[in-house]
Design a protein around this motif. Structure first.
Motif, PDB file in Angstrom:
ATOM      1  N   VAL A  22      43.142 -24.744 -57.244  1.00  0.00           N
ATOM      2  CA  VAL A  22      43.051 -25.962 -57.898  1.00  0.00           C
ATOM      3  C   VAL A  22      42.352 -25.801 -59.269  1.00  0.00           C
ATOM      4  O   VAL A  22      41.308 -25.204 -59.398  1.00  0.00           O
ATOM      5  CB  VAL A  22      42.438 -27.246 -57.017  1.00  0.00           C
ATOM      6  N   ILE A  39      37.341 -29.602 -62.686  1.00  0.00           N
ATOM      7  CA  ILE A  39      37.328 -29.135 -61.333  1.00  0.00           C
ATOM      8  C   ILE A  39      38.039 -27.604 -61.268  1.00  0.00           C
ATOM      9  O   ILE A  39      39.360 -27.803 -61.128  1.00  0.00           O
ATOM     10  CB  ILE A  39      37.275 -29.865 -60.240  1.00  0.00           C
ATOM     11  N   THR A  46      38.730 -24.612 -58.334  1.00  0.00           N
ATOM     12  CA  THR A  46      38.060 -24.205 -56.936  1.00  0.00           C
ATOM     13  C   THR A  46      39.240 -23.521 -56.337  1.00  0.00           C
ATOM     14  O   THR A  46      40.478 -23.660 -56.648  1.00  0.00           O
ATOM     15  CB  THR A  46      37.669 -25.382 -56.082  1.00  0.00           C
ATOM     16  N   GLN A  62      39.805 -23.514 -52.953  1.00  0.00           N
ATOM     17  CA  GLN A  62      40.108 -24.186 -51.798  1.00  0.00           C
ATOM     18  C   GLN A  62      39.607 -25.575 -51.866  1.00  0.00           C
ATOM     19  O   GLN A  62      38.278 -25.780 -51.946  1.00  0.00           O
ATOM     20  CB  GLN A  62      39.928 -23.452 -50.399  1.00  0.00           C
ATOM     21  N   TRP A  63      40.424 -26.612 -51.677  1.00  0.00           N
ATOM     22  CA  TRP A  63      39.915 -28.127 -51.737  1.00  0.00           C
ATOM     23  C   TRP A  63      40.353 -28.648 -50.544  1.00  0.00           C
ATOM     24  O   TRP A  63      41.639 -28.851 -50.385  1.00  0.00           O
ATOM     25  CB  TRP A  63      40.378 -28.579 -53.077  1.00  0.00           C
ATOM     26  N   ASP A  64      39.488 -29.183 -49.682  1.00  0.00           N
ATOM     27  CA  ASP A  64      39.795 -29.849 -48.427  1.00  0.00           C
ATOM     28  C   ASP A  64      39.490 -31.379 -48.479  1.00  0.00           C
ATOM     29  O   ASP A  64      38.419 -31.580 -48.859  1.00  0.00           O
ATOM     30  CB  ASP A  64      39.236 -29.328 -47.145  1.00  0.00           C
ATOM     31  N   TRP A  80      35.154 -34.542 -49.380  1.00  0.00           N
ATOM     32  CA  TRP A  80      35.895 -33.491 -50.038  1.00  0.00           C
ATOM     33  C   TRP A  80      34.933 -32.083 -49.827  1.00  0.00           C
ATOM     34  O   TRP A  80      33.848 -32.130 -49.864  1.00  0.00           O
ATOM     35  CB  TRP A  80      36.073 -33.524 -51.371  1.00  0.00           C
ATOM     36  N   GLU A  81      35.519 -31.199 -49.246  1.00  0.00           N
ATOM     37  CA  GLU A  81      34.865 -29.774 -49.124  1.00  0.00           C
ATOM     38  C   GLU A  81      35.457 -28.700 -49.910  1.00  0.00           C
ATOM     39  O   GLU A  81      36.459 -28.598 -50.071  1.00  0.00           O
ATOM     40  CB  GLU A  81      35.056 -29.497 -47.443  1.00  0.00           C
ATOM     41  N   PHE A  82      34.414 -28.129 -50.496  1.00  0.00           N
ATOM     42  CA  PHE A  82      34.770 -26.847 -51.391  1.00  0.00           C
ATOM     43  C   PHE A  82      34.029 -25.599 -50.725  1.00  0.00           C
ATOM     44  O   PHE A  82      32.899 -25.256 -51.061  1.00  0.00           O
ATOM     45  CB  PHE A  82      34.401 -27.096 -52.784  1.00  0.00           C
ATOM     46  N   VAL A 133      32.929 -23.686 -56.137  1.00  0.00           N
ATOM     47  CA  VAL A 133      33.546 -24.625 -57.198  1.00  0.00           C
ATOM     48  C   VAL A 133      32.873 -24.511 -58.261  1.00  0.00           C
ATOM     49  O   VAL A 133      31.688 -24.268 -58.678  1.00  0.00           O
ATOM     50  CB  VAL A 133      33.137 -26.238 -56.469  1.00  0.00           C
TER      51      VAL A 133
END
Length: 239
Positions: free
Chosen positions: A65, A79, A81, A83-85, A95-97, A101
């Motif tokens: 991302v 931003i 990163t 992986q962005w969940d 939101w989880e990184f 990040v």
């Protein structure tokens, strides 16, 4: 034949029973076990375990991302990163990184004002609160560098704070402590239980600020005015 024709129903049943009883017992045994097996198989239904909120899957997962984030209609952050969940099932939603990040901060003219990065981050969207953990690092436009292992960023109050060891380095000084609070731009910050090193010029400037400003000026003005008058008066008496 006469005996068969004249036997009663009970006698006929007994005769048939003795002739086929072994087969009937075997059939009864088979039926019993079949019904027992069916009952056991129905009792052992294979059901999936209940969904645990801690194990809820993300509603969206994005990889690689690089996106811009706006605040009040103005683009303020970038931003980046791996992986962005996005998980809206867990409470509170977040939101989880989990793979790191990186942020860039912009001003109204889209000029870079600083950056923030961390090994792991969570953003609680309902509270507008960031939690950064693991090698947290911040750098602002003035060259200030902040490092810690955990930092919270409250976007509603526009402030940063940490309850763990924090280290700040500026071009003039280095300071560290166990509690930190600051505005988003890192221009006004507070750190407690602190210790650090300062430039000698900073210490001199701090001491000068503590002295009364009027005292040196008063002495310099009065001295040249008094001495010539006293000298002329003494000379006149000698003449």
């Amino acid at each position: 034949m006469k005996e068969c024709a004249g036997e009663s129903v009970h006698e006929a049943f007994v005769r048939v029973w003795h002739r086929y009883r072994n087969a009937l017992v075997a059939l009864s045994f088979v039926i019993y076990h079949l019904s027992f097996s069916i009952g056991c198989s129905e009792a052992k239904e294979h059901l999936a375990p209940a969904v645990n909120p801690e194990d809820s899957v993300s509603m969206m997962v994005s990889y690689g991302v690089n996106t811009l984030i706006s605040d009040s209609g103005v683009i303020k952050y970038r931003i980046v990163t791996e992986q962005w969940d996005v998980n809206t099932v867990r409470q509170p939603s977040r939101w989880e990184f989990m793979k790191g990040v990186f942020f860039e901060q912009f001003d109204e003219q889209f000029h870079v004002q600083g950056y923030i990065q961390a090994d792991t981050a969570w953003y609680y969207d309902q509270r507008k609160l960031w939690k950064l953990r693991g090698r947290v690092s911040i750098r602002n436009i003035d060259g200030l560098i902040y490092k810690s292992e955990e930092l919270f960023w409250d976007m509603q109050r526009h402030e940063l704070y940490s309850n763990v060891f924090s280290h700040i380095t500026t071009p003039e000084r280095s300071i560290e402590g166990n509690y930190f609070r600051s505005d988003e731009r890192m221009e006004h910050y507070f750190i407690s239980n602190s210790k650090g090193s300062f430039m000698a010029e900073d210490m001199e400037n701090d001491n000068d600020e503590e002295k009364p400003a009027a005292a040196p000026d008063t002495t310099e003005v009065q001295t040249p005015q008094v001495r010539p008058a006293a000298t002329r008066h003494a000379a006149g008496r000698n003449n």
